[in-house]
Design an enzyme around this catalytic site. Sequence first.
Site: not given
Length: 348
Positions: A242, A287
């Site tokens: 990611s 996140k």
Amino acid sequence: MSRRALTLLLAGFLVLALGVAGAFQPVPYVVLSPGPTENTIGEVNKKPVIAIKGRQTYPTSGSLQLVTVAYQGGPAAKIDLLTALRGWLDPTVAVVPQETIFAPDRTAQEVEEENTVEMTNSQDSATAAALNELKIPYAMVVGVVSTEKGRPADGKLMKGDEINSVDGKETKDVTAVADAVKAHKPGESVTFNVTRGTQKIDVTVQTVAGPQAQTVVGVMMQAKYKFPFDVDINVGDVGGPSAGLMFSLGILDKLTPGELTGGKQIAGTGTITPAGEVGAIGGIAQKMVGAKDSGATIFLTPADNCAEALKSVPDGLRLVRADTLHSAVAALDALRTSKGDVPACEAG
């Protein structure tokens, strides 16, 4: 004390004891929380996160933070019910069924190993995407990762072999090699020209029928890039794919004059393909919290994560939609110069 009161007291004590014991029983859940962040144009453990050798680099400023998700639990270290309950009460974390992270037939070690491989592939794809954006040419070859025991390729094709052609036809990617093998009927022979060490040799392998009646030889392959200069990425124990977008932006910032961030604290996430396409990721809520905690004010968000991100974006964090590496660069240019459009996330 009456018998009735004693009975109630004992029953209450028993319920409390069972409740306490139950709170420490393992449960099949995993707690996801904001993980560490790293500045891709900064340093980790006194070493550059991105080190480029053999090509001119330029000064940078601000930050391009990659963000991560930390987890508790898993097959080898199950959390207890009390930990899960605390997680359910904390808006910055998520409690998810264990099988969403660890497939029933996968061990924690296998998941960690897969994350490591995905991180390596992500770094290669990020470098390729940055070079494509800058129109810097590079070469790509198909490398042999392993062979399947008992299959025809076992003992003939070797780990590290680079496949140049199949049946005399040049093959530039993994799909081309697989298609060339599938073009044969099971039992026919296929000839690979490979580079092994310093030599180019022909290796003939008989094909067999594989899953879904496809023709196979039993070889695992991976795209290998040959870049015109060295790009070394150091992120410690971080795994998974990611961080691809932020790696690409960090590489671009170092390879181009001027400062991509304009001194701003920018974070973001998203997988990346060599063509520069940005893909969705998991754990977007955690996140974003990690990004805000790191001091970021702007968060580059994959388009497919925008709707989810809008539901829990922290105050003071601006979401900027990133469809491709090129559009992310254009958005940062617009933010820096106050000229042009900055694509925003919109609810799906």
